[in-house]
Scaffold this motif. Structure first.
Motif, short mmCIF file in Angstrom:
data_model
loop_
_atom_site.label_atom_id
_atom_site.label_comp_id
_atom_site.label_asym_id
_atom_site.label_seq_id
_atom_site.Cartn_x
_atom_site.Cartn_y
_atom_site.Cartn_z
N TRP A 162 0.82 -1.21 0.00
CA TRP A 162 0.00 0.00 0.00
C TRP A 162 0.85 1.26 0.00
N LEU A 192 -5.54 4.02 -2.18
CA LEU A 192 -6.19 3.00 -1.36
C LEU A 192 -7.40 2.39 -2.05
N PRO A 207 -6.25 -1.25 -3.95
CA PRO A 207 -6.37 -2.53 -3.25
C PRO A 207 -7.79 -2.82 -2.78
N GLY A 257 -5.34 1.40 7.16
CA GLY A 257 -4.32 1.71 6.16
C GLY A 257 -4.16 3.20 5.90
#
Length: 255
Positions: free
Chosen positions: A96, A130, A133, A194
């Motif tokens: 990421w 982001l 993913p 994340g």
């Protein structure tokens, strides 16, 4: 039983961990001053966490739309299906942080639209990073949900002269939405955690705020308190999502 009360167990665990960290932290500032500094920086910390939440919602929104589209393509045969499955495997296994740095520098900082300069903010680049993913995970969730529908339903709808598109939109998708909800909520919780990486590219999120506050106050015990507070904010926000996911799964299994 402790296992029957996951909320109490997790709360006790985080409380014990916080107590241990607090006892290990150096005492280089009076307690009253520590509390006053914390209260002074708390609104900024909450504002930073609100940015994390906004980024996670944006990433999941774009990731869901793109993921359903890619998941639909992955069900196809031929080069289209292979390309969609390659997308899923590539972005499910991509780091990421690499994606965040990639979108930060691959997109321009502003666009010139016929003489009108439109900025492209860094937080939007993190949303795009982001979302990649997220789209890969949601595409796999969507594909699994569609394939979990018994083939007899496809056959029965086909015998009524319905097209494959009509079967997918009118019969399969309504059932898939319920099956997708628990893993979709899990993806959201993961995306939210994340967003902490966004501080590395200059986004003034909760971690960036904690770092600025720690540098300003310049006391080790205050630094520990700020990062413990950031950890607590993520836990308080994400853990109810996990509990809601379990509740939805139990409700779906009972039907």
């Amino acid at each position: 039983m402790v296992s029957d009360r996951p909320g109490a167990y997790a709360g006790a665990t985080i409380a014990v961990a916080a107590l241990v960290l607090w006892l290990m932290a150096p005492r280089d500032i009076p307690g009253a001053q520590l509390l006053a500094d914390f209260v002074r920086w708390l609104p900024a910390l909450l504002h930073g966490f609100a940015i994390n939440v906004a980024v996670s919602i944006g990433a999941l929104t774009f990731g869901t739309v793109l993921g359903v589209f890619v998941g639909s393509l992955s069900l196809a045969r031929g080069i289209v299906g292979r390309a969609a499955r390659l997308w899923v495997q590539a972005f499910r296994n991509a780091p990421w942080l690499v994606l965040i740095f990639f979108t930060t520098y691959v997109f321009p900082f502003e666009f010139d639209l016929g003489g009108l300069i439109v900025p492209f903010p860094d937080w939007l680049k993190v949303v795009a990073a982001l979302a990649l993913p997220a789209s890969a995970n949601i595409a796999e969730v969507f594909r699994g949900a569609v394939q979990s529908i018994p083939s007899t339903q496809w056959d029965a709808a086909g015998s009524l002269a319905m097209s494959r598109r009509q079967i997918l939109l009118l019969i399969v998708l309504p059932q898939c939405m319920r099956r997708m909800l628990p893993p979709w909520m899990n993806v959201y919780a993961i995306i939210t955690t994340g967003t902490a990486l966004s501080s590395l590219v200059g986004i003034h999120d909760v971690l960036d705020t904690a770092q600025i506050a720690s540098t300003t106050v310049a006391h080790s015990s205050f630094t520990v308190l700020m990062y413990m507070s950031a950890l607590a904010l993520f836990f308080v926000y994400c853990y109810p999502v996990t509990l809601a996911t379990r509740a939805v799964e139990r409700r779906l299994r009972s039907r």
